[in-house]
Write a protein that holds these residues in place. Structure first.
Motif, PDB file in Angstrom:
ATOM      1  N   GLU B  34       0.840  -1.207   0.000  1.00 17.42           N
ATOM      2  CA  GLU B  34       0.000   0.000   0.000  1.00 17.42           C
ATOM      3  C   GLU B  34       0.870   1.251   0.000  1.00 17.42           C
ATOM      4  O   GLU B  34       1.822   1.361   0.774  1.00 17.42           O
ATOM      5  CB  GLU B  34      -0.892  -0.020   1.244  1.00 17.42           C
ATOM      6  N   LEU B  35       0.501   2.183  -0.857  1.00 22.10           N
ATOM      7  CA  LEU B  35       1.147   3.496  -0.883  1.00 22.10           C
ATOM      8  C   LEU B  35       0.120   4.540  -0.455  1.00 22.10           C
ATOM      9  O   LEU B  35      -1.016   4.530  -0.949  1.00 22.10           O
ATOM     10  CB  LEU B  35       1.667   3.817  -2.281  1.00 22.10           C
ATOM     11  N   ASN B  36       0.487   5.400   0.457  1.00 18.95           N
ATOM     12  CA  ASN B  36      -0.407   6.472   0.927  1.00 18.95           C
ATOM     13  C   ASN B  36       0.260   7.817   0.704  1.00 18.95           C
ATOM     14  O   ASN B  36       1.480   7.947   0.852  1.00 18.95           O
ATOM     15  CB  ASN B  36      -0.649   6.363   2.443  1.00 18.95           C
ATOM     16  N   LEU B  44       3.738   7.097   3.125  1.00 18.52           N
ATOM     17  CA  LEU B  44       3.688   5.780   3.775  1.00 18.52           C
ATOM     18  C   LEU B  44       3.737   4.692   2.720  1.00 18.52           C
ATOM     19  O   LEU B  44       2.978   4.710   1.758  1.00 18.52           O
ATOM     20  CB  LEU B  44       2.398   5.640   4.601  1.00 18.52           C
ATOM     21  N   TYR B  45       4.640   3.766   2.916  1.00 16.84           N
ATOM     22  CA  TYR B  45       4.695   2.548   2.106  1.00 16.84           C
ATOM     23  C   TYR B  45       4.538   1.395   3.074  1.00 16.84           C
ATOM     24  O   TYR B  45       5.375   1.213   3.958  1.00 16.84           O
ATOM     25  CB  TYR B  45       6.024   2.478   1.342  1.00 16.84           C
ATOM     26  N   ARG B  46       3.481   0.642   2.870  1.00 20.94           N
ATOM     27  CA  ARG B  46       3.098  -0.374   3.849  1.00 20.94           C
ATOM     28  C   ARG B  46       3.058  -1.734   3.170  1.00 20.94           C
ATOM     29  O   ARG B  46       2.427  -1.892   2.121  1.00 20.94           O
ATOM     30  CB  ARG B  46       1.730   0.018   4.392  1.00 20.94           C
ATOM     31  N   THR B  47       3.731  -2.690   3.741  1.00 14.76           N
ATOM     32  CA  THR B  47       3.719  -4.059   3.230  1.00 14.76           C
ATOM     33  C   THR B  47       3.217  -4.966   4.329  1.00 14.76           C
ATOM     34  O   THR B  47       3.788  -4.989   5.423  1.00 14.76           O
ATOM     35  CB  THR B  47       5.140  -4.508   2.835  1.00 14.76           C
ATOM     36  N   THR B  48       2.140  -5.683   4.064  1.00 16.52           N
ATOM     37  CA  THR B  48       1.626  -6.580   5.097  1.00 16.52           C
ATOM     38  C   THR B  48       1.442  -7.976   4.522  1.00 16.52           C
ATOM     39  O   THR B  48       0.955  -8.147   3.402  1.00 16.52           O
ATOM     40  CB  THR B  48       0.277  -6.091   5.672  1.00 16.52           C
ATOM     41  N   PHE B  49       1.846  -8.940   5.304  1.00 15.99           N
ATOM     42  CA  PHE B  49       1.686 -10.344   4.938  1.00 15.99           C
ATOM     43  C   PHE B  49       0.616 -10.928   5.853  1.00 15.99           C
ATOM     44  O   PHE B  49       0.764 -10.864   7.087  1.00 15.99           O
ATOM     45  CB  PHE B  49       3.006 -11.099   5.109  1.00 15.99           C
ATOM     46  N   GLY B  50      -0.453 -11.440   5.273  1.00 17.13           N
ATOM     47  CA  GLY B  50      -1.561 -11.935   6.090  1.00 17.13           C
ATOM     48  C   GLY B  50      -1.828 -13.407   5.843  1.00 17.13           C
ATOM     49  O   GLY B  50      -1.508 -13.951   4.770  1.00 17.13           O
ATOM     50  N   LYS B  51      -2.401 -14.030   6.842  1.00 22.06           N
ATOM     51  CA  LYS B  51      -2.789 -15.431   6.729  1.00 22.06           C
ATOM     52  C   LYS B  51      -4.148 -15.586   7.385  1.00 22.06           C
ATOM     53  O   LYS B  51      -4.469 -14.850   8.328  1.00 22.06           O
ATOM     54  CB  LYS B  51      -1.786 -16.334   7.459  1.00 22.06           C
ATOM     55  N   ARG B  52      -4.934 -16.514   6.924  1.00 25.90           N
ATOM     56  CA  ARG B  52      -6.250 -16.713   7.512  1.00 25.90           C
ATOM     57  C   ARG B  52      -6.649 -18.172   7.388  1.00 25.90           C
ATOM     58  O   ARG B  52      -6.536 -18.758   6.290  1.00 25.90           O
ATOM     59  CB  ARG B  52      -7.286 -15.844   6.770  1.00 25.90           C
ATOM     60  N   ASN B  69      -4.995 -17.039  12.518  1.00 23.18           N
ATOM     61  CA  ASN B  69      -3.970 -16.811  11.500  1.00 23.18           C
ATOM     62  C   ASN B  69      -2.681 -17.552  11.817  1.00 23.18           C
ATOM     63  O   ASN B  69      -1.611 -17.148  11.386  1.00 23.18           O
ATOM     64  CB  ASN B  69      -3.729 -15.314  11.301  1.00 23.18           C
TER      65      ASN B  69
END
Lengths: 461, 432
Positions: B34-36, B44-52, B69
């Protein structure tokens, strides 16, 4: 409760940047009974770790959906790289923000799980009471909802700590058939900060409130449409809280001030009658623990109260560390994130208009033709302070006495104009804390107000 | 990335070992980049790794769900155990069920691997274009991301749906601003399968920016009158969701509070109104692939030429009511275009509003609504007189769609939906 595996990872923080490392767990539960049918029976947990790194005011953020020492190292590394990516492309020199006081915060509440069967049985008991006592209702819903946050926050240049925020509620919604064949409904929320047994070990206290809710639903069955136009009204405490949060609170969040909110040009100016004082409380309000206390935010700022309006004068904004530097103010712990993968943004905590000296009965007696608006279903506002609140419960006031109930309606206005019309404020404050504020991320918030007499636009036929 | 097929396999073994007869599981991995911006500055440069991992367990007609998760063996065991405990704690209800076996399918959407340098340039192009073409627009924030996901749904009837998706999205938050004058907050956004076109040219972004810029000097409507409103696609989307919530959704059919509960196959709206929930539509990027119950999603017509064709009932609600299940959970809505140019709609209005957004609550079961008309313009004798503020609209939701006067031939595609402008009458409009 989270085990602290991240404090030791401060050794991974890079030089020349500002870093916050956060371990974060969210838990939620939801049980929904619709006319006695269990239509929802869910539990959920998510745990992870994130890092925010700031280089010359540019933020890099990274998160991982697991909670290990290796993840802590990886997210610090990735967030640092992201901050450098932006800094390399940015025009102009950014600046770091000042270091804050050190400190260490410890958890104040334990997050305690209740057995799912106990929760379901309690909801069934409440549902059975409603079904047996009020067979004329066309529908009834009982909802149990719980969410909790458990965070460990480690910073390079501010306070650190471990904070826990459990909360849970039971909603009871009653629906009766209206006169014209269209159903009318009302709900009430019970609960607050804490775990299931803190609020629902004994549910006896709920039944008189449910009886009162039923009476109001029956009043609403006989309800009338409000007459559209500008009216003298008494806003109930729930409506006052909505006003504090939606119509004023959001406009004085410093990120929205930067975006052009009406609060920008009005700092230190009169925006309300002298009877109005508004505070965003951190952990204690009016001599008691605030409904959803906050002790440390996700930038490592120790939480303090923020006075937003003092005797009608706009006196401050809610800030992050970055915006506080911009406006020459002191950060007070408003930067919060909802899950491990969220970056902290400016959020309200427990936002309340202070009580006055008037008695509600005197306020009602003072109105010849108007409305007493008690419960709000929802609310929205924008940068201009133009707001809208749904009104789910209200009564006519005719010749100083309460009249018929109102069918659902809406009020609207411009906050800083409408607040100048406030000329009576009750000595009683009503809190609500069951909802979420939505601003990119959800966030539990408390809001409160006294009854206030004012002029406001009301929708209707 | 984790081997999610292996995780599903582990879950199946754990469920069988726990005595769970019937189940549905879902495992997903996500990556968000994500870039804000704050203003026009990327901050803001946001990198998120998600699991579900999600498990729904059915034991003798009793149902429990759990999610988490944690993909470790202990984490999977905990999710299964919690779901089974939830089921065992529940009352038996024969309406609890999952869909019968469906043909296995693999779905692919968008661009799976992002090109962040190209995305950054597209976003920079957007903020530069807005600054150049709309000098009285103040951008508050641009929130843009590429969301990559790989998921696998499986149930005990043998169904398996695997999904790969990579979707770009951009939401612009802004206001008109000229010195101390400011408009209300406006926003617009799109979702995209690729970066082929400039973001500024997509959806309704350019029009919303222009409308906001033209709203800096609002006029007062004054008084109260009954008139027409023209709902923009954005506002029509809001009213459409209220329509579904009030009359068509599972909750209101199950509890009997929908005024349309007995009107399947009957006329409920104007002949010109057709509403669809799409599963496959080349105009929409993010169509639903399968339902929560385990059906392959299908295109569903909810209202066709004013006649109610379908409710939106999940399997539980269908079993409870004896009605047909809807093989679509909603999300990608289409309202068919009409044959009237928007300019002709405006020219036909004697007195009324073009409503760009609605700030109000969900109407009560009787459909009565009232709220503030946002991003709206006053129209008199077929001419736009100016933007309005402090203007409320009230009416009845059912009547809005029964009294349709025209639907535009123009339709806005923003990647989420396909919606036209809609003109209706009999609305109470009151200004301050």
């Amino acid at each position: 409760m989270l085990k602290d595996i991240i404090t030791a990872k401060k050794v991974c923080f890079a030089d020349g940047v500002q870093t916050v490392l956060r371990g974060h767990e969210n838990r939620s539960r939801q049980v929904v009974l619709l006319k006695g049918n269990l239509v929802r029976n869910d539990s959920s947990e998510s745990r992870g770790i994130s890092a925010r790194v700031t280089k010359n005011g540019r933020y890099g953020f990274a998160s991982a959906a697991s909670y290990t020492e290796a993840d802590a190292e990886a997210v610090v590394r990735a967030a640092t790289e992201n901050a450098l990516f932006l800094d390399a492309r940015a025009q102009g020199a950014g600046r770091s923000y000042p270091a804050l006081a050190n400190g260490s915060v410890k958890p104040r509440r334990e997050i305690r799980d209740a057995q799912q069967k106990r929760i379901i049985d309690t909801c069934h008991e409440i549902d059975a009471y409603v079904e047996k006592t009020y067979p004329d209702l066309v529908s009834r819903t009982v909802v149990y909802t719980e969410d909790s946050q458990d965070k460990i926050i480690v910073t390079s240049d501010a306070a650190c700590g471990h904070v826990t925020y459990p909360r849970c509620y039971i909603y009871v919604m009653l629906t009766a058939m209206g006169k014209n064949g269209a159903p009318v409904e009302l709900f009430k929320a019970f609960g607050g900060a804490g775990s299931f047994e803190d609020h629902f070990a004994d549910t006896a206290y709920m039944y008189p409130e449910i009886d009162s809710l039923y009476t109001r639903v029956r009043d609403k069955v006989e309800g009338v449409y409000a007459e559209a136009g500008v009216k003298t009204v008494i806003l109930g405490g729930m409506m006052g809280g909505m006003l504090a949060h939606e119509a004023v609170g959001h406009t004085v969040e410093a990120d929205l001030v930067i975006g052009g909110s009406v609060a920008g040009p009005n700092l230190n100016k009169r925006v309300a009658s002298e009877l109005v004082t508004l505070t965003d409380y951190a952990s204690t309000a009016f001599g008691r623990e605030a409904p959803l206390p906050v002790y440390l935010d996700d930038e490592g700022t120790l939480a303090q109260d923020v006075t937003l309006i003092k005797d009608g004068i706009l006196t401050g904004y809610m800030n992050s560390r970055e915006t506080a530097q911009l406006f020459g103010m002191t950060p007070a712990g408003n930067a919060r994130a909802w899950t491990f993968s969220d970056e902290p943004i400016i959020r309200m905590r427990n936002t309340a208009i202070h009580p006055g000296k008037d008695k509600l009965e005197d306020m009602i007696a003072s109105i010849d033709d108007g409305y007493y608006l008690i419960e709000s279903s929802n609310g929205q506002a924008d940068l201009t302070g133009e707001f809208m609140f749904g009104v789910s419960l209200g009564y006519e006031i005719k010749h100083g006495r309460l009249g018929k109930a109102l069918l659902d309606t809406t009020v609207s206005g411009i906050a800083f104009e409408m607040l100048k019309t406030v000329d009576m404020v009750s000595d009683n404050v009503t809190w609500s804390s069951s909802g979420f504020c939505g601003k990119k991320q959800p966030m539990p918030v408390g809001m409160a107000g006294p009854e206030m007499r004012c002029r406001i636009s009301i929708g209707g036929r | 990335m984790a081997d999610i097929k292996n995780i599903v396999s582990q879950l199946k073994s754990l469920l069988t070992a726990s005595g769970v007869e019937k189940y549905a599981v879902s495992v997903a991995e996500t990556e968000k980049r994500e870039l804000n911006t704050e203003g026009t500055n990327f901050n803001l440069y946001r990198t998120t790794f998600g699991k579900r991992v999600s498990v729904t367990a059915f034991i003798g007609g009793k149902k429990g769900s759990s999610s988490g998760n944690d993909f470790t063996p202990e984490g999977l065991e905990k999710v299964v155990k919690t779901a089974a405990q939830g089921a065992n704690s529940s009352p038996e209800d024969p309406a609890n069920d999952i869909a019968a076996y469906q043909e296995p399918a693999v779905f692919k959407t968008g661009t799976y691997e992002p090109d962040m340098d190209a995305f950054y340039l597209r976003l920079k192009e957007l903020t530069d274009t807005v600054s150049a073409k709309h000098p009285k627009i103040k951008i508050m924030a641009l929130i843009a991301s590429h969301d990559k996901g790989h998921s696998l749904y499986a149930n005990s009837n043998g169904t398996e749906f695997e999904d790969y998706s990579g979707i770009y999205s951009a939401v612009l938050e802004f206001a008109g601003n000229d010195g101390e004058k400011t408009t209300g907050l406006a926003y617009d956004g799109v979702i995209m399968g690729d970066l082929a076109k400039p973001v500024y040219t997509l959806g309704n972004i350019a029009k919303t920016l222009a409308d906001t810029e033209n709203s800096l000097n609002p006029i007062s409507v004054g008084g109260k009158f009954e008139g027409d409103i023209i709902l923009t696609p954005a506002a029509l989307g809001e009213f459409g969701m209220m329509l579904v919530g009030n009359y068509i959704s599972a909750g209101v059919i199950m509890d009997g509070t929908s005024l349309w509960k007995d009107k399947l196959g009957q006329k409920v709206a104007s002949d010109s109104l057709t509403v669809r929930a799409q599963a496959q539509d080349s105009r929409i990027v993010a169509c639903q692939k399968h339902t929560g119950d385990g059906y392959a999603a299908e295109n569903v017509t909810l209202i066709e030429k004013g006649v109610l064709k379908s409710f939106m009932l999940n399997l539980y609600a269908a079993n409870k009511t004896g009605l047909s299940v809807t093989k679509n959970d909603g999300g990608a809505f289409v309202i068919d275009e009409g044959d009237t140019p928007v300019a002709d709609m405006i020219a036909s209005v004697k007195r009324g509003l073009i409503v760009g957004g609605f700030s109000g609550g969900q109407p009560g079961a009787n459909g009565e609504f009232s709220g503030v008309a946002k991003n709206s313009f006053y129209v008199e004798d077929g001419k736009i007189k100016g933007a309005v503020m402090e203007t409320m609209i009230s009416g009845n939701l059912e009547a809005v769609f029964a009294n349709v006067k025209a639907i535009s031939k123009e339709q806005v595609l923003d990647g989420n939906s396909a919606l036209p402008y809609l003109q209706t009458g009999g609305i109470t409009i009151s200004g301050n």
